[in-house]
Design a protein around this motif. Structure first.
Motif, PDB file in Angstrom:
ATOM      1  N   THR A 188      -6.154 -42.626  25.540  1.00  0.00           N
ATOM      2  CA  THR A 188      -5.313 -44.204  25.006  1.00  0.00           C
ATOM      3  C   THR A 188      -4.606 -43.775  23.791  1.00  0.00           C
ATOM      4  O   THR A 188      -3.604 -44.438  23.406  1.00  0.00           O
ATOM      5  CB  THR A 188      -6.189 -45.216  25.101  1.00  0.00           C
ATOM      6  OG1 THR A 188      -6.900 -45.239  26.368  1.00  0.00           O
ATOM      7  CG2 THR A 188      -5.923 -46.510  24.783  1.00  0.00           C
ATOM      8  N   VAL A 203      -0.640 -44.998  23.532  1.00  0.00           N
ATOM      9  CA  VAL A 203      -0.471 -46.210  22.554  1.00  0.00           C
ATOM     10  C   VAL A 203       0.505 -45.929  21.478  1.00  0.00           C
ATOM     11  O   VAL A 203       0.433 -45.083  20.727  1.00  0.00           O
ATOM     12  CB  VAL A 203      -1.670 -46.863  21.952  1.00  0.00           C
ATOM     13  CG1 VAL A 203      -1.360 -47.960  20.922  1.00  0.00           C
ATOM     14  CG2 VAL A 203      -2.467 -47.413  22.992  1.00  0.00           C
ATOM     15  N   SER A 220      -1.681 -50.084  33.165  1.00  0.00           N
ATOM     16  CA  SER A 220      -1.409 -51.206  33.748  1.00  0.00           C
ATOM     17  C   SER A 220      -1.253 -50.907  35.361  1.00  0.00           C
ATOM     18  O   SER A 220      -1.512 -52.009  36.304  1.00  0.00           O
ATOM     19  CB  SER A 220       0.316 -51.638  33.237  1.00  0.00           C
ATOM     20  OG  SER A 220       0.172 -51.864  31.985  1.00  0.00           O
ATOM     21  N   ARG A 264       4.054 -51.603  18.870  1.00  0.00           N
ATOM     22  CA  ARG A 264       4.079 -52.012  19.967  1.00  0.00           C
ATOM     23  C   ARG A 264       2.937 -53.008  20.539  1.00  0.00           C
ATOM     24  O   ARG A 264       1.830 -52.584  19.954  1.00  0.00           O
ATOM     25  CB  ARG A 264       4.275 -51.096  21.285  1.00  0.00           C
ATOM     26  CG  ARG A 264       4.381 -51.529  22.724  1.00  0.00           C
ATOM     27  CD  ARG A 264       4.864 -50.432  23.619  1.00  0.00           C
ATOM     28  NE  ARG A 264       5.961 -49.566  23.253  1.00  0.00           N
ATOM     29  CZ  ARG A 264       6.491 -48.693  23.943  1.00  0.00           C
ATOM     30  NH1 ARG A 264       5.971 -48.242  24.869  1.00  0.00           N
ATOM     31  NH2 ARG A 264       7.668 -48.292  23.368  1.00  0.00           N
ATOM     32  N   SER A 265       3.325 -54.013  21.206  1.00  0.00           N
ATOM     33  CA  SER A 265       2.195 -55.131  21.497  1.00  0.00           C
ATOM     34  C   SER A 265       1.711 -54.704  22.650  1.00  0.00           C
ATOM     35  O   SER A 265       2.198 -54.315  23.768  1.00  0.00           O
ATOM     36  CB  SER A 265       2.987 -56.466  21.438  1.00  0.00           C
ATOM     37  OG  SER A 265       2.124 -57.406  21.976  1.00  0.00           O
ATOM     38  N   TYR A 266       0.277 -55.001  22.975  1.00  0.00           N
ATOM     39  CA  TYR A 266      -0.661 -54.676  24.083  1.00  0.00           C
ATOM     40  C   TYR A 266      -1.562 -55.907  24.148  1.00  0.00           C
ATOM     41  O   TYR A 266      -2.076 -56.730  23.499  1.00  0.00           O
ATOM     42  CB  TYR A 266      -1.428 -53.715  23.635  1.00  0.00           C
ATOM     43  CG  TYR A 266      -0.500 -52.329  23.771  1.00  0.00           C
ATOM     44  CD1 TYR A 266      -0.330 -51.317  24.728  1.00  0.00           C
ATOM     45  CD2 TYR A 266      -0.127 -51.621  22.313  1.00  0.00           C
ATOM     46  CE1 TYR A 266       0.508 -50.345  24.484  1.00  0.00           C
ATOM     47  CE2 TYR A 266       0.772 -50.691  22.184  1.00  0.00           C
ATOM     48  CZ  TYR A 266       0.722 -49.850  23.201  1.00  0.00           C
ATOM     49  OH  TYR A 266       1.833 -48.641  23.174  1.00  0.00           O
ATOM     50  N   VAL A 277      -6.321 -51.773  28.171  1.00  0.00           N
ATOM     51  CA  VAL A 277      -5.228 -51.800  27.117  1.00  0.00           C
ATOM     52  C   VAL A 277      -3.819 -51.476  27.761  1.00  0.00           C
ATOM     53  O   VAL A 277      -3.785 -50.374  28.397  1.00  0.00           O
ATOM     54  CB  VAL A 277      -5.365 -50.327  26.281  1.00  0.00           C
ATOM     55  CG1 VAL A 277      -4.141 -50.611  25.019  1.00  0.00           C
ATOM     56  CG2 VAL A 277      -6.540 -50.326  25.402  1.00  0.00           C
ATOM     57  N   ASP A 322       3.168 -47.103  33.132  1.00  0.00           N
ATOM     58  CA  ASP A 322       1.851 -47.195  32.301  1.00  0.00           C
ATOM     59  C   ASP A 322       0.889 -47.136  33.211  1.00  0.00           C
ATOM     60  O   ASP A 322       0.722 -47.947  34.118  1.00  0.00           O
ATOM     61  CB  ASP A 322       2.094 -48.604  31.493  1.00  0.00           C
ATOM     62  CG  ASP A 322       0.483 -48.766  30.945  1.00  0.00           C
ATOM     63  OD1 ASP A 322       0.099 -47.885  30.574  1.00  0.00           O
ATOM     64  OD2 ASP A 322       0.202 -50.009  30.661  1.00  0.00           O
ATOM     65  N   GLU A 337       0.165 -52.450  28.313  1.00  0.00           N
ATOM     66  CA  GLU A 337       1.523 -53.051  27.659  1.00  0.00           C
ATOM     67  C   GLU A 337       1.875 -54.307  27.744  1.00  0.00           C
ATOM     68  O   GLU A 337       1.621 -54.996  28.963  1.00  0.00           O
ATOM     69  CB  GLU A 337       2.822 -52.091  27.951  1.00  0.00           C
ATOM     70  CG  GLU A 337       2.644 -50.555  27.946  1.00  0.00           C
ATOM     71  CD  GLU A 337       3.639 -49.661  28.271  1.00  0.00           C
ATOM     72  OE1 GLU A 337       4.879 -50.382  28.897  1.00  0.00           O
ATOM     73  OE2 GLU A 337       3.555 -48.603  28.081  1.00  0.00           O
ATOM     74  N   ASP A 338       1.989 -55.169  26.988  1.00  0.00           N
ATOM     75  CA  ASP A 338       2.402 -56.438  26.887  1.00  0.00           C
ATOM     76  C   ASP A 338       3.741 -56.767  27.369  1.00  0.00           C
ATOM     77  O   ASP A 338       4.898 -56.398  26.670  1.00  0.00           O
ATOM     78  CB  ASP A 338       2.300 -56.975  25.293  1.00  0.00           C
ATOM     79  CG  ASP A 338       2.747 -58.558  25.268  1.00  0.00           C
ATOM     80  OD1 ASP A 338       2.509 -59.257  26.329  1.00  0.00           O
ATOM     81  OD2 ASP A 338       2.780 -59.006  24.232  1.00  0.00           O
ATOM     82  N   VAL A 391      -5.262 -56.295  25.031  1.00  0.00           N
ATOM     83  CA  VAL A 391      -6.527 -55.529  25.024  1.00  0.00           C
ATOM     84  C   VAL A 391      -7.683 -56.194  25.209  1.00  0.00           C
ATOM     85  O   VAL A 391      -7.852 -57.264  24.833  1.00  0.00           O
ATOM     86  CB  VAL A 391      -6.563 -54.789  23.560  1.00  0.00           C
ATOM     87  CG1 VAL A 391      -7.713 -53.988  23.421  1.00  0.00           C
ATOM     88  CG2 VAL A 391      -5.383 -53.939  23.236  1.00  0.00           C
TER      89      VAL A 391
END
Length: 327
Positions: free
Chosen positions: A80, A84, A169, A88-90, A129, A166, A131-132, A92
């Motif tokens: 991870t 990551v 995801s 970047r936005s995640y 975790v 990802d 990806e947003d 979590v």
């Protein structure tokens, strides 16, 4: 082997966090993560500095479940940390707490002595975790992903995430669809076409492919003919009969054999019969059941041939002998 390690590690860590679940069904992962707001926090956060102590500092911008400070350093696994991207936005899921067997601890939970950490998806072996994206935000919106919601939008969001590269995801949404049979019951033809596209992707993890097939097998046959049967045959041909028994491949081939019981035709008898010589007796037994379903007389002939040749696992031999004695 990396997938197996992920799975075993995930089972171990999440088992330490979750209440005993042996007596009840395995819940879909989003439900799992949202079911313990006092123990598991779910946030939207931007990844910051990566610490030498195998952690990532996250700046929290929104709280989806539970409480959280504005910033937190989370321990996580090396994979991870490598994946990551800083800035970047995640989304979590993380916790301060772990389960304990110390009867002196009220409630059975205690603060982890090493500090807060990212949790794992039970049975998938990947960290929570993600990806947003608009789809993941929707899926984690409280109440969005349940049996009372908009099933069409839920399916679309899951399928969209399946097409991303990802791994985490993809683990989340493939497992979610597999453990939500109510969604496959409402799947439209266009959505089944997307599922077909995902299944045909090269390099798909064997466990992911297995779960997608299991989901597809719940669909009406008119939504999966002829592509699902074709994919099942490809899996059997590609992997043959000798497997790494520490991998997910035997499970995938076993699912393919079982699937041909539903999606197969008479000409599949020959292909299925090759699996009687597998080094995994579970695969051989699944093939025998499928053959018997398609053409019992042909299955008897192939079972007799396999015993006569003697190139079979001892457990498979016993299964074939029992089968023949009943016929």
């Amino acid at each position: 082997m990396r997938s197996l390690i992920r799975l075993l590690y995930g089972l171990l860590v999440f088992a330490m966090m979750q209440p005993a679940i042996a007596a009840k069904r395995l819940a879909p992962p989003i439900e799992q993560l949202q079911s313990e707001p006092d123990h598991i926090n779910i946030v939207i956060a931007v990844a910051g500095e990566k610490a030498e102590s195998k952690g990532i500092k996250f700046s929290i911008s929104d709280r989806l479940s539970g409480e959280a400070p504005d910033e937190v350093l989370l321990r996580t696994d090396e994979e991870t940390i490598a994946d990551v991207v800083v800035g970047r936005s995640y989304i979590v899921a993380w916790s301060y707490l772990r389960r304990t067997r110390d009867r002196r601890v009220v409630g059975g939970w205690e603060k982890h002595p090493d500090g807060p950490f990212t949790v794992q998806l039970l049975g998938m072996g990947s960290t929570a975790v993600f990806e947003d994206t608009p789809d993941t935000r929707f899926l984690f919106t409280p109440g969005a992903i349940d049996e009372s919601g908009d099933s069409g939008r839920q399916i679309d969001a899951l399928l969209a995430q399946m097409q991303r590269e990802d791994f985490r995801s993809r683990s989340l949404v493939i497992s979610e669809l597999y453990l939500r049979p109510d969604l496959t019951e409402t799947m439209e033809p266009a959505q089944s076409e997307v599922l077909k596209t995902v299944l045909q992707k090269q390099g798909l993890d064997p466990q992911h492919r297995d779960f997608i097939i299991r989901s597809a097998l719940r669909l009406p046959r008119d939504l999966t003919d002829p592509w699902l049967g074709e994919e099942l045959r490809k899996i059997i041909i590609q992997h043959g009969t000798q497997y790494d028994l520490g991998s997910f491949v035997p499970g995938l081939v076993r699912t393919a054999a079982r699937g041909l019981q539903q999606a197969g035709v008479e000409t599949d008898i020959e292909l299925l019969s090759t699996l009687l010589y597998s080094n995994n007796p579970g695969v051989s037994k699944a093939a025998l059941v499928a053959m018997d379903h398609i053409d019992p007389e042909a299955a008897v002939v192939k079972a007799e041939q396999a015993i006569g040749r003697g190139w079979i696992h001892i457990e498979t031999r016993f299964a074939l002998e029992r089968y023949l004695s009943a016929h």
